[in-house]
Design an enzyme around this catalytic site. Sequence first.
Site, PDB file in Angstrom:
ATOM      1  N   ASP A  63       0.844  -1.196   0.000  1.00 19.77           N
ATOM      2  CA  ASP A  63       0.000   0.000   0.000  1.00 19.77           C
ATOM      3  C   ASP A  63       0.881   1.249   0.000  1.00 19.77           C
ATOM      4  OD1 ASP A  63      -2.201  -1.713   0.461  1.00 19.77           O
ATOM      5  OD2 ASP A  63      -1.738  -1.694   2.603  1.00 19.77           O
ATOM      6  N   ASP A  69       1.512   7.936   8.320  1.00 20.71           N
ATOM      7  CA  ASP A  69       1.855   6.529   8.599  1.00 20.71           C
ATOM      8  C   ASP A  69       3.284   6.463   9.097  1.00 20.71           C
ATOM      9  OD1 ASP A  69      -0.365   5.023   7.918  1.00 20.71           O
ATOM     10  OD2 ASP A  69       0.143   4.987   5.798  1.00 20.71           O
ATOM     11  N   GLU A  92       2.562  -3.320  10.665  1.00 23.76           N
ATOM     12  CA  GLU A  92       2.017  -3.416   9.311  1.00 23.76           C
ATOM     13  C   GLU A  92       2.910  -2.688   8.308  1.00 23.76           C
ATOM     14  OE1 GLU A  92      -2.305  -2.627   8.771  1.00 23.76           O
ATOM     15  OE2 GLU A  92      -1.601  -1.476   7.060  1.00 23.76           O
ATOM     16  N   GLU A  93       3.646  -1.697   8.773  1.00 24.79           N
ATOM     17  CA  GLU A  93       4.456  -0.888   7.867  1.00 24.79           C
ATOM     18  C   GLU A  93       5.846  -1.458   7.601  1.00 24.79           C
ATOM     19  OE1 GLU A  93       3.210   1.426   6.168  1.00 24.79           O
ATOM     20  OE2 GLU A  93       1.345   1.631   7.293  1.00 24.79           O
ATOM     21  N   ASP A 114      -0.585  -1.781  14.031  1.00 20.12           N
ATOM     22  CA  ASP A 114      -0.868  -1.040  12.802  1.00 20.12           C
ATOM     23  C   ASP A 114      -0.801   0.426  13.217  1.00 20.12           C
ATOM     24  OD1 ASP A 114      -1.839   0.235  10.587  1.00 20.12           O
ATOM     25  OD2 ASP A 114      -3.654  -0.974  10.391  1.00 20.12           O
ATOM     26  N   LEU A 116      -1.193   3.353  11.809  1.00 16.00           N
ATOM     27  CA  LEU A 116      -2.246   4.300  11.417  1.00 16.00           C
ATOM     28  C   LEU A 116      -3.209   3.608  10.456  1.00 16.00           C
ATOM     29  CD1 LEU A 116      -2.736   7.171  12.398  1.00 16.00           C
ATOM     30  CD2 LEU A 116      -1.915   7.980  10.186  1.00 16.00           C
ATOM     31  N   ASP A 117      -4.172   2.910  11.036  1.00 12.17           N
ATOM     32  CA  ASP A 117      -5.153   2.195  10.219  1.00 12.17           C
ATOM     33  C   ASP A 117      -6.117   3.198   9.578  1.00 12.17           C
ATOM     34  OD1 ASP A 117      -6.565  -0.246   9.373  1.00 12.17           O
ATOM     35  OD2 ASP A 117      -8.175   0.586  10.595  1.00 12.17           O
ATOM     36  N   GLU A 280      -4.688  -6.207  12.492  1.00 11.68           N
ATOM     37  CA  GLU A 280      -6.053  -5.681  12.376  1.00 11.68           C
ATOM     38  C   GLU A 280      -7.080  -6.696  12.903  1.00 11.68           C
ATOM     39  OE1 GLU A 280      -5.311  -2.734   8.566  1.00 11.68           O
ATOM     40  OE2 GLU A 280      -5.722  -4.823   8.132  1.00 11.68           O
TER      41      GLU A 280
HETATM   42  P1  AHM Z   1      -4.849   0.297   5.623  1.00 16.93           P
HETATM   43  O1  AHM Z   1      -4.237  -0.333   6.829  1.00 16.93           O
HETATM   44  O2  AHM Z   1      -3.919   0.350   4.462  1.00 16.93           O
HETATM   45  O3  AHM Z   1      -5.480   1.603   5.947  1.00 16.93           O
HETATM   46  O4  AHM Z   1      -5.988  -0.707   5.075  1.00 16.93           O
HETATM   47  C1  AHM Z   1      -6.899  -1.271   5.920  1.00 16.93           C
HETATM   48  C2  AHM Z   1      -8.229  -0.630   5.705  1.00 16.93           C
HETATM   49  C3  AHM Z   1      -9.154  -0.901   6.845  1.00 16.93           C
HETATM   50  O5  AHM Z   1      -9.065   0.114   7.782  1.00 16.93           O
HETATM   51  C4  AHM Z   1     -10.495  -0.916   6.186  1.00 16.93           C
HETATM   52  O6  AHM Z   1     -11.431  -1.700   6.886  1.00 16.93           O
HETATM   53  C5  AHM Z   1     -10.206  -1.494   4.838  1.00 16.93           C
HETATM   54  O7  AHM Z   1      -8.846  -1.196   4.570  1.00 16.93           O
HETATM   55  C6  AHM Z   1     -11.064  -0.894   3.767  1.00 16.93           C
HETATM   56  O8  AHM Z   1     -10.839  -1.560   2.587  1.00 16.93           O
HETATM   57  P2  AHM Z   1     -11.656  -1.224   1.248  1.00 16.93           P
HETATM   58  O9  AHM Z   1     -11.211   0.126   0.814  1.00 16.93           O
HETATM   59  O10 AHM Z   1     -11.257  -2.309   0.316  1.00 16.93           O
HETATM   60  O11 AHM Z   1     -13.125  -1.292   1.589  1.00 16.93           O
HETATM   61 MG    MG Z   2      -4.560  -0.998   8.616  1.00 20.52          MG
END
Ligand code: AHM
Ligand code: MG
Length: 335
Positions: A63, A69, A92-93, A114, A116-117, A280
């Site tokens: 990502d 982040d 996660e990073e 994680d 910054l979710d 998560e």
């Molecule tokens: P991230 O950690 O890169 O932010 O991704 C996780 C996020 C979750 O917070 C969320 O529930 C999900 O991705 C949303 O996914 P989508 O955009 O496919 O609905």
């Molecule tokens: Mg996340």
Amino acid sequence: MSQIVSVQRHLLATQSNHPDATGDLTALLWDLTLAFKLINAEVNKAGLVNLYGLDGDRNASGDDVTKLDRFSQDTIFRMMDHGGHLCCMASEEEREIIRIPAEYPKGKYVLSYDPLDGSSNIDANVSVGTIFAIHHRVTPEGTDGTEADVLQPGSALVAAGYVVYGSSTMLVLSTGDRVDGFTLDPSVGEFLLSHPNIRIPSRGAIYSVNEGNENFWDANTRRYVQWVKSGGPGAYKARYIGSMIADVHRTLLYGGIFLYPRTFRKDPANGECKLRLLYEAGPMGWIVERAGGIASTGERPIVDLVPTHLHERCPVAIGSPDDVAEYLAFYRGER
Ligand code: AHM
Ligand code: MG
């Protein structure tokens, strides 16, 4: 009038219920709350100091990494690397486990997080958050931690929680017995107990899922969501923020169901999952279970999954016991 209880006071009171506790976990959680306050301050002023936007990097899951982040990742590391409570960390990073620098003592816990979710939403001012999970190490004390310390199931968690940086900033925390919520009073910089002993309602009236994926779900998940929309369990509303932390937090407080099922888009045979087990699904599922809810992959409790690698993902059905039980009955083809 109700008492004013800071998170520190609460942690000390919880510790005194465990006569064998050394205070190590309390001190670790204490350090973490300071990291959360630092991240909160930065999230709040992000627009002012041009911290919004991408950092030009990609994280371990591919990502885009935003500047916040990176700030959150660095802040948690810099806060937690030298306290002597941790043997290693995983984020996660970061692709690999995060080692404790050689000059610092190695502790008996391991922290997965994680930082910054939901950060892909941040430019629109949508709530983001930090998720954290703490296990006991399984390797000998005093040595460097290894992946074996990180790759443990949710059922072995010692503590977990999350912070939502939102219209008000809230820390939700469990050390196993119960789940408590603390709201940050920005005027004094303290998390104060605002939601003692959170219990999820046995049923809600909200379903939360990215329906943009509907055509790529399994047939039973499609049937369940159609059933909900046609009034099966009652009049339900759809709510989907796209920030797991915020969607699950709402589910915990109001009840209902949050789903991120497997999608069969790129790999029609096996499907693919979005949410990461260690950072998560595992900790959020464990917290919701501690509050009386259910967290399942569809096939088994999320907390039973033993991760085989750091960035493993899994399907997620989390929420009120009655709602998730209905989903599971559909998922298994029993309804
Ligand atoms: P991230 O950690 O890169 O932010 O991704 C996780 C996020 C979750 O917070 C969320 O529930 C999900 O991705 C949303 O996914 P989508 O955009 O496919 O609905
Ligand atoms: Mg996340």
